[in-house]
Design an enzyme around this catalytic site. Structure first.
Site, PDB file in Angstrom:
ATOM      1  N   HIS A 200      -6.280  10.147   7.308  1.00  0.00           N
ATOM      2  CA  HIS A 200      -6.366  10.125   8.780  1.00  0.00           C
ATOM      3  C   HIS A 200      -6.896  11.484   9.262  1.00  0.00           C
ATOM      4  O   HIS A 200      -6.452  12.534   8.773  1.00  0.00           O
ATOM      5  CB  HIS A 200      -4.976   9.959   9.405  1.00  0.00           C
ATOM      6  CG  HIS A 200      -4.422   8.566   9.369  1.00  0.00           C
ATOM      7  ND1 HIS A 200      -5.092   7.477   8.848  1.00  0.00           N
ATOM      8  CD2 HIS A 200      -3.231   8.091   9.834  1.00  0.00           C
ATOM      9  CE1 HIS A 200      -4.329   6.402   8.991  1.00  0.00           C
ATOM     10  NE2 HIS A 200      -3.204   6.741   9.574  1.00  0.00           N
TER      11      HIS A 200
ATOM     12  N   ALA B  97       0.845  -1.205   0.000  1.00  0.00           N
ATOM     13  CA  ALA B  97       0.000   0.000   0.000  1.00  0.00           C
ATOM     14  C   ALA B  97       0.880   1.254   0.000  1.00  0.00           C
ATOM     15  O   ALA B  97       0.608   2.210  -0.739  1.00  0.00           O
ATOM     16  CB  ALA B  97      -0.928  -0.011   1.217  1.00  0.00           C
ATOM     17  N   VAL B  98       1.933   1.261   0.808  1.00  0.00           N
ATOM     18  CA  VAL B  98       2.829   2.418   0.860  1.00  0.00           C
ATOM     19  C   VAL B  98       3.795   2.406  -0.335  1.00  0.00           C
ATOM     20  O   VAL B  98       3.996   3.429  -0.994  1.00  0.00           O
ATOM     21  CB  VAL B  98       3.639   2.445   2.187  1.00  0.00           C
ATOM     22  CG1 VAL B  98       4.662   3.580   2.173  1.00  0.00           C
ATOM     23  CG2 VAL B  98       2.705   2.596   3.381  1.00  0.00           C
TER      24      VAL B  98
ATOM     25  N   CYS C 256       2.602   7.890  10.491  1.00  0.00           N
ATOM     26  CA  CYS C 256       1.665   8.733   9.735  1.00  0.00           C
ATOM     27  C   CYS C 256       0.919   9.735  10.614  1.00  0.00           C
ATOM     28  O   CYS C 256       0.792  10.913  10.271  1.00  0.00           O
ATOM     29  CB  CYS C 256       0.662   7.856   8.994  1.00  0.00           C
ATOM     30  SG  CYS C 256       0.106   6.421   9.922  1.00  0.00           S
TER      31      CYS C 256
HETATM   32  P1  NAP Z   1       1.461  -3.941   2.786  1.00  0.00           P
HETATM   33  O1  NAP Z   1       0.476  -3.311   1.885  1.00  0.00           O
HETATM   34  O2  NAP Z   1       1.101  -5.174   3.517  1.00  0.00           O
HETATM   35  O3  NAP Z   1       2.821  -4.195   1.958  1.00  0.00           O
HETATM   36  C1  NAP Z   1       3.909  -4.861   2.517  1.00  0.00           C
HETATM   37  C2  NAP Z   1       5.078  -4.822   1.551  1.00  0.00           C
HETATM   38  O4  NAP Z   1       6.198  -5.480   2.159  1.00  0.00           O
HETATM   39  C3  NAP Z   1       4.806  -5.574   0.253  1.00  0.00           C
HETATM   40  O5  NAP Z   1       5.487  -4.958  -0.800  1.00  0.00           O
HETATM   41  C4  NAP Z   1       5.413  -6.925   0.556  1.00  0.00           C
HETATM   42  O6  NAP Z   1       5.780  -7.659  -0.605  1.00  0.00           O
HETATM   43  C5  NAP Z   1       6.636  -6.525   1.316  1.00  0.00           C
HETATM   44  N1  NAP Z   1       7.143  -7.677   2.077  1.00  0.00           N
HETATM   45  C6  NAP Z   1       6.482  -8.420   2.982  1.00  0.00           C
HETATM   46  N2  NAP Z   1       7.265  -9.435   3.404  1.00  0.00           N
HETATM   47  C7  NAP Z   1       8.445  -9.311   2.759  1.00  0.00           C
HETATM   48  C8  NAP Z   1       9.654 -10.053   2.752  1.00  0.00           C
HETATM   49  N3  NAP Z   1       9.806 -11.148   3.503  1.00  0.00           N
HETATM   50  N4  NAP Z   1      10.661  -9.622   1.957  1.00  0.00           N
HETATM   51  C9  NAP Z   1      10.513  -8.553   1.186  1.00  0.00           C
HETATM   52  N5  NAP Z   1       9.392  -7.813   1.135  1.00  0.00           N
HETATM   53  C10 NAP Z   1       8.369  -8.191   1.920  1.00  0.00           C
HETATM   54  O7  NAP Z   1       1.920  -2.922   3.914  1.00  0.00           O
HETATM   55  P2  NAP Z   1       2.062  -1.321   3.828  1.00  0.00           P
HETATM   56  O8  NAP Z   1       0.834  -0.707   4.349  1.00  0.00           O
HETATM   57  O9  NAP Z   1       2.569  -0.910   2.493  1.00  0.00           O
HETATM   58  O10 NAP Z   1       3.155  -1.072   4.947  1.00  0.00           O
HETATM   59  C11 NAP Z   1       4.451  -1.571   4.867  1.00  0.00           C
HETATM   60  C12 NAP Z   1       5.221  -1.098   6.093  1.00  0.00           C
HETATM   61  O11 NAP Z   1       5.389   0.289   6.044  1.00  0.00           O
HETATM   62  C13 NAP Z   1       4.522  -1.363   7.417  1.00  0.00           C
HETATM   63  O12 NAP Z   1       4.812  -2.621   7.939  1.00  0.00           O
HETATM   64  C14 NAP Z   1       5.021  -0.260   8.292  1.00  0.00           C
HETATM   65  O13 NAP Z   1       6.222  -0.674   8.898  1.00  0.00           O
HETATM   66  C15 NAP Z   1       5.310   0.849   7.319  1.00  0.00           C
HETATM   67  N6  NAP Z   1       4.264   1.885   7.351  1.00  0.00           N
HETATM   68  C16 NAP Z   1       4.586   3.076   7.845  1.00  0.00           C
HETATM   69  C17 NAP Z   1       3.650   4.048   7.905  1.00  0.00           C
HETATM   70  C18 NAP Z   1       3.961   5.344   8.540  1.00  0.00           C
HETATM   71  O14 NAP Z   1       3.227   5.716   9.388  1.00  0.00           O
HETATM   72  N7  NAP Z   1       4.992   6.043   8.168  1.00  0.00           N
HETATM   73  C19 NAP Z   1       2.365   3.847   7.450  1.00  0.00           C
HETATM   74  C20 NAP Z   1       2.044   2.617   6.924  1.00  0.00           C
HETATM   75  C21 NAP Z   1       3.020   1.641   6.884  1.00  0.00           C
HETATM   76  P3  NAP Z   1       4.823  -8.813  -1.228  1.00  0.00           P
HETATM   77  O15 NAP Z   1       3.810  -8.072  -2.047  1.00  0.00           O
HETATM   78  O16 NAP Z   1       5.769  -9.610  -2.034  1.00  0.00           O
HETATM   79  O17 NAP Z   1       4.231  -9.557  -0.084  1.00  0.00           O
HETATM   80  N1  12T Z   2       0.481  -0.346  12.692  1.00  0.00           N
HETATM   81  O1  12T Z   2       4.912   2.260  10.728  1.00  0.00           O
HETATM   82  O2  12T Z   2      -1.733   0.052  11.459  1.00  0.00           O
HETATM   83  O3  12T Z   2       4.395   3.128  12.603  1.00  0.00           O
HETATM   84  O4  12T Z   2      -2.114   2.049  10.716  1.00  0.00           O
HETATM   85  C1  12T Z   2       1.901   2.890  10.676  1.00  0.00           C
HETATM   86  C2  12T Z   2       0.552   2.576  10.569  1.00  0.00           C
HETATM   87  C3  12T Z   2       2.263   1.054  12.086  1.00  0.00           C
HETATM   88  C4  12T Z   2       4.093   2.526  11.584  1.00  0.00           C
HETATM   89  C5  12T Z   2      -1.360   1.173  11.133  1.00  0.00           C
HETATM   90  C6  12T Z   2       0.922   0.732  12.014  1.00  0.00           C
HETATM   91  C7  12T Z   2       2.712   2.131  11.427  1.00  0.00           C
HETATM   92  C8  12T Z   2       0.077   1.494  11.235  1.00  0.00           C
END
Ligand code: NAP
Ligand code: 12T
Length: 361
Positions: A253, A14-15, A129
Site C-alpha cells: 500500500h 491471503a492474510v 492496514c
Molecule cells: P481471504 O483471502 O478471502 O481469506 C479468508 C479466510 O477466512 C480463509 O482462510 C477462509 O477459509 C476463512 N473463512 C471464510 N469463511 C469462513 C468460515 N465460515 N469459517 C471459517 N473460516 C472462514 O481474505 P484475507 O484477505 O485473508 O482477509 C481475511 C480477513 O482479514 C478480512 O475479512 C478482514 O477482516 C481481515 N483483514 C484485515 C486487514 C487489516 O487491515 N488489518 C487486511 C486484510 C484483511 P477458506 O479457505 O476455507 O474459505
Molecule cells: N475491506 O480489515 O479491502 O479493515 O483492502 C482491510 C482491507 C477491510 C479491514 C480491503 C478491507 C480491511 C480491506
C-alpha cells in the site's frame, strides 16, 4: 519456558498464510499451531516449520487448550467466534474491523501504543492496514513536534481485498493482454467490494472505493482510517480525513500524506532525522538520486518506508510525505504477530481470567 498453542483462524487466506510465515519467523515459543478455516478447507495441508499441518473446520469447540488465537476470517466470523475463544480463556488478536472501536478492546500498533495492551480483557484488535503504516510513520513526528491535522490519500494494493480479488485481477490482466479484451469490457465480480451491488475492473484502472459506502459519503475504509487514528493516538481533537483508492498493484500500500505539526519552525531535515531513529521505519528520501519508497520494493519487508518529505508551499506547519509498506505483513499478519509477541513479553499472553470483555464476573 512456557510454550503457546496458537490458533490461526482463516489460515488459508491471503492474510492467514502470511500469519503462519510470520509465526515461523517469530521469537514466540510455540508448541503447536492449530489451523482453522471453513469446512471447504478442512483436511488441506499447510506447512509450519517444515512440518505438514492439516487445516481443521472452525467450530465453537476449536479453542479448547488454545492459548492465543489470531483471527483473520472476516468480521462476521470474529463476531460469532471471538466470544467462544474468550470463553475458553484464549487471548485473541483480531485482525478484522469488528472489535476495533470497542472501548474494551485495545487497538494496537506495538511501536506506537504497546502499553494499551496492559488493559486487555481477552481481545486485542489489529488496526486496518492503511492505518497501521500511517501510524508507524506519523507517531514519531507527533511525539517530537505535535500533530494537529492529517489528510491522506491511499493507493491500496489488491491483496488487501483477499485471495479472490487477487485471482480476479490476474484474470482481467490476462484477458486484456492475451486476448485483446478492452479494459472496459472485462467482467468483474469481486472488486471493489464483493457484497456491494456493482463491480468494476481493476486492471488498468483506479477505484475510489474500498469497502462499502457509509455516512457523509465516505467509505467505511476511510472511516476506519479516521476513527482508528484518533483511538491509537488518543486524540479526539486531531483532524483526520482520508480518500482510499484501489490501484492495480498486487502488494504494497502507498499513501500520500499531508500533515500539520503543532510546533512552529520545524524543517523537513528535522522530520527526516526524527524518522531515521524511529522503530520500524526506513527513510528513503533523496530526490537527487531519485530515491523514494516504492510498492514493489516493500513486498516481503517488515518495515514501513517513508520518503518525499517536503514542506507545504503555503502552510507554515504543513508537510507532505509518501509512505509505503507491505499491506499483508506490517498491515496485517506481522502486526498481529508482533502484538502476540508483546503480550508474551509483558507476561499477559496466557490469561485464564474469569473477567473478560464479554462478561464481567
Ligand atoms: P481471504 O483471502 O478471502 O481469506 C479468508 C479466510 O477466512 C480463509 O482462510 C477462509 O477459509 C476463512 N473463512 C471464510 N469463511 C469462513 C468460515 N465460515 N469459517 C471459517 N473460516 C472462514 O481474505 P484475507 O484477505 O485473508 O482477509 C481475511 C480477513 O482479514 C478480512 O475479512 C478482514 O477482516 C481481515 N483483514 C484485515 C486487514 C487489516 O487491515 N488489518 C487486511 C486484510 C484483511 P477458506 O479457505 O476455507 O474459505
Ligand atoms: N475491506 O480489515 O479491502 O479493515 O483492502 C482491510 C482491507 C477491510 C479491514 C480491503 C478491507 C480491511 C480491506
Amino acid at each position: 519456558m512456557s510454550e503457546y498453542v496458537i490458533a490461526v483462524v482463516g489460515a488459508t487466506g491471503a492474510v492467514g498464510t502470511k500469519m503462519l510465515k510470520m509465526l515461523e519467523e517469530s521469537i514466540l515459543p510455540i508448541s503447536r499451531v492449530k489451523l482453522l478455516a471453513s469446512k471447504r478447507s478442512a483436511g488441506k495441508e499447510l506447512t509450519f516449520k517444515g512440518e505438514k499441518v492439516a487445516v481443521e473446520e472452525l467450530t465453537a469447540d476449536s479453542f479448547l487448550g488454545v492459548d492465543m488465537a489470531l483471527f483473520s476470517a472476516g468480521g462476521g466470523i470474529s463476531e460469532r467466534f471471538v466470544p467462544e475463544a474468550v470463553k475458553h480463556g484464549t487471548v485473541v488478536v483480531d485482525n478484522t474491523s469488528y472489535f476495533r472501536m470497542d472501548p474494551n478492546v485495545p487497538l494496537v500498533v506495538p511501536e506506537v501504543n504497546e502499553v494499551a495492551l496492559m488493559n486487555h480483557k481477552g481481545v486485542v484488535a489489529c488496526p486496518n492496514c492503511s492505518t497501521i503504516q500511517m501510524m508507524v510513520a506519523l507517531e514519531p513526528i507527533r511525539k517530537a513536534f505535535g500533530l494537529t491535522r492529517i489528510l491522506v490519500s491511499t493507493y491500496q494494493a489488491i491483496s488487501g481485498a483477499g485471495a479472490r480479488a487477487i485471482a480476479e485481477a490476474k484474470r482481467e490482466f490476462m484477458e486484456i493482454l492475451n486476448e485483446g479484451v478492452s479494459p472496459k469490457e472485462v467482467v468483474a465480480e469481486i472488486l471493489p467490494v464483493t457484497s456491494d451491488k456493482r463491480h468494476f475492473p481493476i486492471a488498468f484502472n483506479a477505484l475510489p472505493q474500498i469497502d462499502v459506502f457509509a455516512k457523509e459519503d465516505y467509505t467505511y475504509e476511510e472511516w476506519k482510517m479516521i476513527n482508528e487514528t484518533k483511538k491509537i493516538m488518543e486524540d479526539d481533537s486531531l483532524k483526520v480525513s482520508a480518500t482510499c483508492v484501489r490501484i492495480p498493484v498486487l502488494s504494497g500500500h502507498s499513501e500520500a500524506i499531508y500533515f500539520e505539526v503543532e510546533k512552529s519552525g520545524v524543517t523537513p531535515q528535522e522530520i527526516r532525522y526524527c524518522l531515521k531513529k524511529a522503530s520500524g521505519v526506513i527513510l528513503e528520501d533523496d530526490p537527487k538520486t531519485q530515491t523514494y519508497p516504492q510498492a514493489v520494493n516493500s513486498v516481503g519487508r517488515k518495515e514501513t518506508f517513508v520518503g518525499r518529505i517536503r514542506k507545504d508551499l503555503d502552510e507554515e506547519k504543513g508537510f507532505h510525505c509518501w509512505v509505503v509498506s507491505d499491506n499483508l505483513l506490517k498491515g496485517a499478519a506481522l502486526n498481529s504477530v508482533q502484538i502476540a509477541e508483546s503480550l508474551h513479553r509483558l507476561g499477559i499472553g496466557k490469561e485464564r481470567k474469569k473477567s473478560n470483555c464479554f462478561k464481567e464476573s
